[in-house]
Design an enzyme around this catalytic site. Structure first.
Site, PDB file in Angstrom:
ATOM      1  N   TYR A 182     104.375  93.881  39.710  1.00 27.63           N
ATOM      2  CA  TYR A 182     105.632  93.529  40.375  1.00 27.63           C
ATOM      3  C   TYR A 182     105.359  93.356  41.880  1.00 27.63           C
ATOM      4  O   TYR A 182     104.579  94.101  42.468  1.00 27.63           O
ATOM      5  CB  TYR A 182     106.661  94.630  40.114  1.00 27.63           C
ATOM      6  CG  TYR A 182     107.883  94.490  40.977  1.00 27.63           C
ATOM      7  CD1 TYR A 182     108.691  93.370  40.882  1.00 27.63           C
ATOM      8  CD2 TYR A 182     108.227  95.467  41.898  1.00 27.63           C
ATOM      9  CE1 TYR A 182     109.801  93.215  41.688  1.00 27.63           C
ATOM     10  CE2 TYR A 182     109.338  95.334  42.709  1.00 27.63           C
ATOM     11  CZ  TYR A 182     110.126  94.201  42.594  1.00 27.63           C
ATOM     12  OH  TYR A 182     111.215  94.059  43.398  1.00 27.63           O
ATOM     13  N   ASP A 220     103.686 101.896  35.014  1.00 26.93           N
ATOM     14  CA  ASP A 220     105.076 101.471  35.184  1.00 26.93           C
ATOM     15  C   ASP A 220     105.573 101.013  33.814  1.00 26.93           C
ATOM     16  O   ASP A 220     105.103 100.007  33.280  1.00 26.93           O
ATOM     17  CB  ASP A 220     105.117 100.326  36.215  1.00 26.93           C
ATOM     18  CG  ASP A 220     106.523  99.812  36.481  1.00 26.93           C
ATOM     19  OD1 ASP A 220     107.388  99.944  35.593  1.00 26.93           O
ATOM     20  OD2 ASP A 220     106.740  99.257  37.572  1.00 26.93           O
ATOM     21  N   ARG A 248     119.398 116.879  48.218  1.00 29.94           N
ATOM     22  CA  ARG A 248     118.117 116.176  48.394  1.00 29.94           C
ATOM     23  C   ARG A 248     117.011 116.858  47.588  1.00 29.94           C
ATOM     24  O   ARG A 248     116.011 116.226  47.233  1.00 29.94           O
ATOM     25  CB  ARG A 248     117.740 116.071  49.872  1.00 29.94           C
ATOM     26  CG  ARG A 248     116.433 115.339  50.125  1.00 29.94           C
ATOM     27  CD  ARG A 248     116.361 114.663  51.481  1.00 29.94           C
ATOM     28  NE  ARG A 248     116.691 115.557  52.574  1.00 29.94           N
ATOM     29  CZ  ARG A 248     115.883 116.519  53.046  1.00 29.94           C
ATOM     30  NH1 ARG A 248     114.692 116.705  52.524  1.00 29.94           N
ATOM     31  NH2 ARG A 248     116.269 117.291  54.039  1.00 29.94           N
ATOM     32  N   LYS A 302     116.757  98.919  35.782  1.00 28.91           N
ATOM     33  CA  LYS A 302     116.697  97.894  34.737  1.00 28.91           C
ATOM     34  C   LYS A 302     117.321  98.420  33.435  1.00 28.91           C
ATOM     35  O   LYS A 302     118.499  98.718  33.413  1.00 28.91           O
ATOM     36  CB  LYS A 302     115.250  97.435  34.574  1.00 28.91           C
ATOM     37  CG  LYS A 302     114.553  97.080  35.917  1.00 28.91           C
ATOM     38  CD  LYS A 302     115.253  95.959  36.631  1.00 28.91           C
ATOM     39  CE  LYS A 302     114.659  95.438  37.919  1.00 28.91           C
ATOM     40  NZ  LYS A 302     114.052  96.304  38.877  1.00 28.91           N
TER      41      LYS A 302
HETATM   42  C1  LIG Z   1     108.261  96.261  36.780  1.00 24.04           C
HETATM   43  C2  LIG Z   1     109.029  96.707  37.988  1.00 24.04           C
HETATM   44  N1  LIG Z   1     108.658  97.839  38.613  1.00 24.04           N
HETATM   45  C3  LIG Z   1     109.304  98.281  39.720  1.00 24.04           C
HETATM   46  C4  LIG Z   1     110.356  97.580  40.258  1.00 24.04           C
HETATM   47  C5  LIG Z   1     111.039  98.102  41.496  1.00 24.04           C
HETATM   48  O1  LIG Z   1     112.182  98.798  41.148  1.00 24.04           O
HETATM   49  P1  LIG Z   1     113.456  98.983  42.120  1.00 24.04           P
HETATM   50  O2  LIG Z   1     113.986  97.622  42.421  1.00 24.04           O
HETATM   51  O3  LIG Z   1     114.374  99.840  41.317  1.00 24.04           O
HETATM   52  O4  LIG Z   1     112.954  99.656  43.350  1.00 24.04           O
HETATM   53  C6  LIG Z   1     110.769  96.403  39.640  1.00 24.04           C
HETATM   54  C7  LIG Z   1     111.911  95.636  40.219  1.00 24.04           C
HETATM   55  O5  LIG Z   1     112.177  94.533  39.843  1.00 24.04           O
HETATM   56  C8  LIG Z   1     110.075  95.949  38.498  1.00 24.04           C
HETATM   57  O6  LIG Z   1     110.423  94.807  37.870  1.00 24.04           O
END
Ligand SMILES: Cc1ncc(COP(=O)(O)O)c(C=O)c1O
Length: 395
Positions: free
Chosen positions: A112, A184, A59, A209
């Site tokens: 998101y 992000d 962890r 992704k």
């Molecule tokens: C731009 C973006 N940021 C964050 C996330 C969240 O990521 P996770 O699903 O790996 O928690 C997503 C998920 O689709 C996303 O498209």
């Protein structure tokens, strides 16, 4: 091997430091262990006092996770990274690490869905406020912050309408006010955009992704140039909230990352062709893709990115009903949330990934109910265009 002069395609295979692999294994082993045995109490004291970087418990740290973190840090031009169980674990931990009761976060109007929910539903429970604004309009930044604003958080390109925010301008403004900038970088990946080089404090990713790239793992990561911050994020937040990633998933990501550049080039080439095809199609009302010359953020994207990525959104004439007919009739494109996989995916953000927005906010933030988001995969472009063409015929 660790050398900043290496090119991206080499770094993504080799960066992250030398590893002593048993039996000279070319690939790093997966250290599937929850705990690590010490030779004696002196070794215990050394690691507990941060005098050695030995391992204690997965962890907190693990060799497979550390290799992923070191490689990711180099790709993003950071000095350290923290691996998380998911993108949302990374995003929420970073926001909690900077914000205290009474503080505020300024966010871009398109985020998101789950990130939007954290900002508008979770943080307010801890008396942390927010301002939502169009950060593409950097001239107005000073109107949206006050003494309580501690963080500016955004995606660029944003999910799902690909809006572009000028990273350097936001960072210059934020620095003058002592505000942290968190971005992000999921859509662009470090192959197309390295925000830490432009002044950002922390980069977060849904590594689920493109970083993984094969749709077989959920994971996140945060990267920074500030190694003290990374230590604190790891031990005070990731380790204590407990959003640790499995070493097996870190290994899958390391495997995926070897082809990150190669994949991003092909994803993008398919996206450019798809965006141009859609733009010329009689049934399409509007196309959202930063690589299109007439897209509002095109010039800023060209200046701060090395490419435009592979997400293309569009609206068809006829609104939601016509859009449903399109997404219900694709064959190659699978109707699914997520993005960045080898398979091309299609979805309706207002009904799927961005369902957390209420109808009023959707309208205000320019997300129509009928907007269709494509994640261009790695299939042959002829098959991709043929599928779009036959699905659009149903609109
Ligand atoms: C731009 C973006 N940021 C964050 C996330 C969240 O990521 P996770 O699903 O790996 O928690 C997503 C998920 O689709 C996303 O498209």
């Amino acid at each position: 091997m660790s050398n900043n002069k290496m090119k991206f395609d080499t770094q993504s295979i080799h960066a992250g430091g030398e590893h002593k692999n048993p039996e000279n294994a070319l690939n790093p082993p997966i250290f599937l262990t929850s705990t690590f045995a010490f030779e004696n109490t002196d070794k215990v004291d050394a690691v507990m006092n941060f005098e050695s970087d030995d391992y204690v418990y997965t962890r907190g740290n693990n060799p497979t996770l550390r290799l992923f973190e070191n490689r990711m840090a180099e790709l993003e031009s950071g000095s350290g990274a923290v691996a998380f169980a998911s993108g949302m674990a990374a995003i929420s931990s970073v926001l909690f690490s900077y914000l205290r009761p009474g503080n505020k976060v300024l966010v871009h109007k398109t985020l998101y869905g789950s990130s939007y929910n954290v900002v508008t539903k979770v943080l307010p429970k801890y008396n942390i406020g927010h301002t939502i604004a169009d950060l593409a309009d950097t001239e107005r930044l000073s109107e949206w912050v006050d003494e309580q604003t501690r963080v500016i958080y955004f995606e660029t390109p944003s999910n799902p309408n690909l809006s572009i925010v000028d990273i350097k301008k936001v960072c210059e403004f934020a620095r003058s006010r002592g505000i942290k900038v968190v971005i992000d970088n999921t859509f662009a990946t470090p192959y197309f955009q390295r925000p830490l080089e432009l002044g950002v404090d922390v980069v977060v990713h849904s590594a689920t992704k493109y970083i993984g790239g094969h749709g077989d793992v959920v994971a996140g990561v945060a990267v920074s140039k500030d190694s003290d911050y990374i230590t604190s994020l790891k031990f005070d937040y990731m380790c204590e909230f407990g959003g640790v990633r499995s070493p097996f998933n870190a290994w899958l990501l390391l495997r995926g990352m070897k082809t990150l550049g190669l994949r991003m080039r092909q994803h993008e080439s398919n996206a450019i062709a798809a965006a141009q095809f859609l733009q010329g199609h009689a049934k399409v009302a509007e196309v959202f893709y930063p690589g299109l010359k007439d897209f509002p953020g095109h010039e800023v994207a060209r200046a701060q990115m090395d490419g435009f990525g592979a997400i293309v959104s569009f609206e068809v004439k006829g609104g939601l009903e016509a859009a449903k007919r399109v997404v219900n009739n694709t064959r190659l494109f699978k109707l699914a949330v997520s993005l960045g996989d080898c398979e091309s995916l299609v979805q309706l953000p207002a009904a799927m990934t961005h369902r957390g927005y209420d109808q009023e906010s959707l309208k205000q933030f320019g997300l129509s109910a009928g907007m269709i988001r494509l994640s261009l995969g790695l299939e042959h472009i002829d098959d991709i265009l043929a599928d779009l063409d036959q699905a659009l015929a149903q609109a």
